[in-house]
Design a protein around this motif. Structure first.
Motif, short mmCIF file in Angstrom:
data_model
loop_
_atom_site.label_atom_id
_atom_site.label_comp_id
_atom_site.label_asym_id
_atom_site.label_seq_id
_atom_site.Cartn_x
_atom_site.Cartn_y
_atom_site.Cartn_z
N PRO A 108 0.80 -1.23 0.00
CA PRO A 108 0.00 0.00 0.00
C PRO A 108 0.83 1.28 0.00
CG PRO A 108 -0.95 -1.59 1.51
CD PRO A 108 0.38 -2.14 1.08
N ASN A 109 2.14 1.19 0.24
CA ASN A 109 2.99 2.39 0.18
C ASN A 109 3.92 2.37 -1.03
OD1 ASN A 109 4.69 0.29 1.24
ND2 ASN A 109 6.10 1.86 2.02
N ARG A 110 3.71 1.46 -1.97
CA ARG A 110 4.54 1.37 -3.16
C ARG A 110 3.68 1.59 -4.40
NH1 ARG A 110 10.21 0.52 -3.00
NH2 ARG A 110 10.72 0.45 -0.78
N TRP A 111 4.20 2.40 -5.34
CA TRP A 111 3.41 2.80 -6.50
C TRP A 111 4.29 2.79 -7.75
CZ3 TRP A 111 -1.73 3.50 -5.56
CH2 TRP A 111 -2.09 3.66 -4.22
N ALA A 112 3.66 2.76 -8.91
CA ALA A 112 4.45 2.71 -10.14
C ALA A 112 3.64 3.20 -11.33
CB ALA A 112 4.94 1.29 -10.41
N PHE A 113 4.36 3.70 -12.34
CA PHE A 113 3.84 3.82 -13.69
C PHE A 113 4.36 2.61 -14.47
CE2 PHE A 113 3.54 8.78 -14.01
CZ PHE A 113 2.41 8.75 -13.22
N ASN A 114 3.46 1.93 -15.17
CA ASN A 114 3.84 0.79 -16.01
C ASN A 114 4.60 -0.29 -15.24
OD1 ASN A 114 2.67 2.05 -18.21
ND2 ASN A 114 4.56 3.14 -18.68
N SER A 115 4.21 -0.50 -13.98
CA SER A 115 4.76 -1.57 -13.15
C SER A 115 6.24 -1.43 -12.86
CB SER A 115 4.50 -2.95 -13.78
OG SER A 115 3.11 -3.16 -13.94
N THR A 116 6.84 -0.31 -13.21
CA THR A 116 8.28 -0.12 -12.98
C THR A 116 8.49 1.04 -12.01
OG1 THR A 116 8.78 -0.90 -15.20
CG2 THR A 116 10.51 0.30 -14.05
N ASP A 143 7.24 20.55 -28.19
CA ASP A 143 8.01 21.64 -28.81
C ASP A 143 8.99 22.27 -27.82
OD1 ASP A 143 6.21 22.88 -27.13
OD2 ASP A 143 5.35 24.20 -28.66
N ASN A 144 9.31 21.54 -26.75
CA ASN A 144 10.19 22.06 -25.72
C ASN A 144 11.22 20.99 -25.38
OD1 ASN A 144 11.27 23.77 -23.78
ND2 ASN A 144 9.77 23.21 -22.21
N PRO A 145 12.27 20.85 -26.21
CA PRO A 145 13.22 19.74 -26.02
C PRO A 145 13.82 19.72 -24.62
CG PRO A 145 13.60 20.84 -28.12
CD PRO A 145 12.62 21.69 -27.37
N GLY A 146 13.90 18.53 -24.07
CA GLY A 146 14.47 18.38 -22.74
C GLY A 146 14.24 16.99 -22.20
N VAL A 147 14.66 16.78 -20.98
CA VAL A 147 14.41 15.55 -20.24
C VAL A 147 13.48 15.92 -19.09
CG1 VAL A 147 15.42 13.71 -18.86
CG2 VAL A 147 16.61 14.53 -20.91
N TRP A 148 12.27 15.42 -19.15
CA TRP A 148 11.23 15.86 -18.23
C TRP A 148 10.65 14.68 -17.46
CZ3 TRP A 148 11.97 20.83 -18.50
CH2 TRP A 148 12.23 21.46 -19.72
N GLN A 149 10.13 14.97 -16.30
CA GLN A 149 9.48 13.93 -15.50
C GLN A 149 7.97 14.14 -15.52
OE1 GLN A 149 10.11 13.77 -11.10
NE2 GLN A 149 10.82 11.70 -11.45
N ILE A 150 7.23 13.03 -15.52
CA ILE A 150 5.80 13.07 -15.23
C ILE A 150 5.59 12.18 -14.01
CG2 ILE A 150 5.19 13.52 -17.62
CD1 ILE A 150 4.18 10.70 -17.87
N HIS A 151 4.68 12.60 -13.12
CA HIS A 151 4.53 11.85 -11.87
C HIS A 151 3.24 12.21 -11.18
CE1 HIS A 151 5.62 15.39 -9.35
NE2 HIS A 151 6.46 15.69 -10.33
N CYS A 152 2.86 11.37 -10.24
CA CYS A 152 1.78 11.70 -9.32
C CYS A 152 2.31 12.72 -8.32
CB CYS A 152 1.29 10.45 -8.60
SG CYS A 152 0.05 10.78 -7.33
N HIS A 153 1.51 13.74 -8.00
CA HIS A 153 1.99 14.78 -7.08
C HIS A 153 1.65 14.50 -5.62
CE1 HIS A 153 3.82 18.66 -6.22
NE2 HIS A 153 4.18 18.67 -7.48
N ILE A 154 1.03 13.37 -5.32
CA ILE A 154 0.96 12.93 -3.92
C ILE A 154 2.37 12.49 -3.54
CG2 ILE A 154 0.03 11.17 -2.36
CD1 ILE A 154 -2.55 11.26 -4.00
N GLN A 155 2.92 13.09 -2.52
CA GLN A 155 4.35 12.92 -2.25
C GLN A 155 4.75 11.49 -1.93
OE1 GLN A 155 6.77 15.55 -2.74
NE2 GLN A 155 4.88 15.92 -3.89
N SER A 156 3.94 10.78 -1.15
CA SER A 156 4.28 9.39 -0.84
C SER A 156 4.16 8.50 -2.07
CB SER A 156 3.40 8.87 0.30
OG SER A 156 2.03 8.93 -0.06
N HIS A 157 3.30 8.86 -3.01
CA HIS A 157 3.18 8.08 -4.25
C HIS A 157 4.40 8.31 -5.14
CE1 HIS A 157 -1.51 7.70 -4.03
NE2 HIS A 157 -0.91 7.39 -2.90
N LEU A 158 4.82 9.58 -5.25
CA LEU A 158 6.02 9.87 -6.04
C LEU A 158 7.23 9.19 -5.43
CD1 LEU A 158 7.80 11.37 -8.08
CD2 LEU A 158 7.66 13.40 -6.62
N HIS A 159 7.41 9.33 -4.12
CA HIS A 159 8.55 8.72 -3.45
C HIS A 159 8.46 7.20 -3.50
CE1 HIS A 159 12.11 9.12 -1.04
NE2 HIS A 159 11.63 8.36 -0.07
N GLY A 160 7.22 6.69 -3.55
CA GLY A 160 7.01 5.25 -3.63
C GLY A 160 7.16 4.70 -5.03
#
Length: 616
Positions: A451-459, A572-589
């Motif tokens: 319940p404290n571990r989260w992922a995008f695409n199981s990774t 149109d904005n070249p770079g290396v960007w992150q997408i994430h859940c903004h619930i802090q424990s979910h991001l950290h998890g």
């Protein structure tokens, strides 16, 4: 549908709408300036709600100072880390056009700013509106490392004020209020440091979804409800969770107890152990009477210009979503996540972690009005407030308490209360988006092993990202996997389909680098082979004409069935960007992934950003 290993991409048609912009000569007021800010981060004692703990302060204050500038300004933020922890500063909602090295994401755009070291962020204020800056390291938002950003519009920037009123006096009053706008930083707060909370969470395999207070501009108090007071405020989803463990009731902190949260574990998960959680995390509520934030609005005469105020509502929440309301005073929403919209008037506004809404309000008579922030998250009944103290000199102020539109759970107090519907917001000026895009990517959002571990695409997020040369300085053009998507510059517009399996909460999804249009969302399994096919099958679930523009948007909760969200975004904005859940424990998890966008068109990285050594 062509599937890449990211859950991969569908290639659709390559037809893309070309956009044109008109050139205008700048006003003398709009001449480019360099705004310089000094931020010194320390770790010291503080008591925002009356209970002392160690926390971050910026320039000796909490929240950090307002970074105030004008659209078009060059910006330099010199950060000095005098705390004992590694950190970075991310500028939430700032697109960082042509300056991806200043995004503040460790492992992606920079290495950590180590204790005793400093970092100089340089970027251009290409947008206007309300934003915020915060740590993007570990769970440091939970420890107070954040502050507001205000970017005033250029004089030549169109505004939607004439849609509020055609009266020139009222338009002038709103323009005057914009110059003196009030950032309202809304936070949930806990009495223990984030490192301790995460250690308990890891040992118990339970997300510690219990907080102590809600703060407004860094001030608040602890409220304790009796069981009698709790009962009428318990929602149906909350009661369902309580009923899942026989005999369960809310704790005296109005939280779901640990054994109920342990019941959120899914088959195959690590076994939760509520017994290792210290009792004081969920129990032992002790009310405080700490001072609330007060905004003093003092006027010398009765005229339209004196009665209008502008508030920037900034949801710096770690976990909760909330309803926000100002007693007796309707709020007219004019921007969403810094983007102007056609004005909408409401009496209650839903906000998820990371979102911002700028509102204007006309104060009707001298009085102390309560701004209410009531959590709508199922794990806890939690609420806070601040005061807008409106005075007119030589006029008596009403002593009657202001009448609330919402209660402690964010529910309407009467049937006549109008709740803002974010999906109805239309960008101003009107948005023109392509009806066909170049590619689409599926992203599955789910719990991953506990319940404290989260992922995008199981990774889950790779831990090594914090300890290697930042990916921006060493991009991998052929990298496509469950954690990283490489999107070529030839894919001018891209859809992201965020899929949420059953039994998940709402996730406020945040994209770095570029804002996105919210074009569709719905319940049930996303069975279509393309977004175009889905829109044809369910036209009522999609908006392809002037859809909302955001940088953070909550998915629909999926307690009963799968849900999905589709956002459309320019590449149109070249770079290396992150997408994430903004619930802090979910991001950290682990709930995040990386976009390598337009690497072949990447701007040259300045020499000073290639040197990642500690600067003191």
């Amino acid at each position: 549908m062509v599937v890449l290993s990211l859950t991969k991409a569908w290639l659709l048609s390559s037809a893309v709408l070309s956009l044109a912009s008109a050139l205008t000569l700048p006003s003398p007021k709009d001449l480019i300036k360099t705004k310089k800010f000094e931020l010194t981060i320390t770790w010291e004692k503080g008591a925002p709600d009356g209970v002392e703990r160690k926390m971050f302060k910026i320039n000796g204050q909490f929240p950090g100072p307002v970074l105030e500038m004008t659209e078009g300004d060059d910006v330099e933020v010199h950060v000095m880390n005098k705390s004992p922890f590694n950190t970075t500063i991310h500028y939430h909602g700032i697109e960082m056009k042509d300056t991806p090295w200043s995004d503040g994401t460790p492992g992606l755009s920079q290495n950590h700013i180590q204790p005793g070291c400093e970092f100089l962020y340089k970027w251009k204020a290409t947008q206007h509106g309300s934003y915020w800056y915060h740590s993007h390291t570990d769970l440091q938002i939970d420890d107070g490392l954040y502050g507001p950003i205000v970017i005033h519009p250029k004089s030549s920037t169109p505004n939607p004020y004439s849609l509020v009123s055609k009266d020139p006096a009222i338009i002038d009053a709103i323009k005057s209020a914009e110059k003196h706008r009030y950032p309202m930083v809304l936070s949930d707060w806990r009495h223990i440091p984030s490192t301790q909370a995460w250690d308990i969470s890891e040992k118990s395999h339970i997300d510690l979804l219990c907080f102590d207070s809600i703060l407004v501009n860094g001030k608040g108090k602890v409220d304790c409800l009796s069981s009698t007071q709790q009962t009428p405020l318990i929602t149906r989803p909350q009661q369902t969770l309580l009923d899942s463990v026989n005999g369960s009731t809310l704790t005296d902190k109005s939280c779901l107890p640990p054994n109920v949260l342990a019941n959120l574990a899914q088959p195959g998960d690590m076994t939760p152990d509520p017994s290792v959680i210290p009792r004081e995390i969920f129990y032992g509520c002790k009310a405080t009477n700490a001072p609330l934030d007060v905004i003093n609005v003092v006027k010398s005469k009765k005229c339209e210009q004196d009665k209008w105020i502008m508030l920037d509502l900034i949801a710096t929440f770690s976990m909760i979503s909330a309803q926000v309301s100002l007693d007796e005073i309707p709020l007219t929403i004019i921007t969403a996540d810094g983007n102007d919209i056609e004005p909408i008037t409401a009496q209650s506004i839903p906000m998820a972690a990371g979102q911002r809404y700028t509102v204007i309000a006309k104060l009707t008579k001298p009085k102390k009005y309560t701004l209410r922030v009531s959590s709508t998250a199922d794990p806890q009944i939690l609420f806070g407030s601040s005061i807008i103290d409106f005075q007119i000199e030589a006029q008596q102020q009403s002593q009657a308490p202001s009448v609330a539109y919402i209660n402690e759970r964010g529910a309407n107090t009467t049937s006549g209360v109008v709740v803002f519907q974010p999906t109805q917001a239309k960008p101003f000026p009107a948005a023109v988006i392509p009806q066909v895009v170049d590619a689409a990517y599926k992203v599955v959002m789910k719990q991953a092993g506990a319940p404290n571990r989260w992922a995008f695409n199981s990774t889950p997020r790779p831990e090594y990202l914090d300890d290697v040369l930042p990916l921006l300085l060493n991009p991998q053009p052929n990298l496509n996997n469950n954690y990283t998507a490489t999107i070529p510059a030839s894919q001018k517009w891209v859809d992201f389909v965020m899929l949420q399996p059953r039994a998940g909460p709402s996730h406020p999804v945040h994209f770095h680098g570029r804002h996105f249009y919210v074009i569709g969302q719905g319940q049930g399994t996303f069975t279509w082979n393309s977004v175009a096919e889905a829109a044809a099958a369910q036209p009522g679930a999609f908006n392809l004409v002037n859809p909302p523009l955001h940088d953070t948007w909550p998915t629909l909760p999926s307690q009963q069935q799968d849900t999905w969200l589709v956002v459309r975004r320019p590449n149109d904005n070249p770079g290396v960007w992150q997408i994430h859940c903004h619930i802090q424990s979910h991001l950290h998890g682990g709930m995040s992934m990386v976009l390598q966008e337009g690497l072949e068109a990447m701007p040259a990285i300045p020499k000073e950003y290639r040197n990642q050594k500690c600067r003191t």
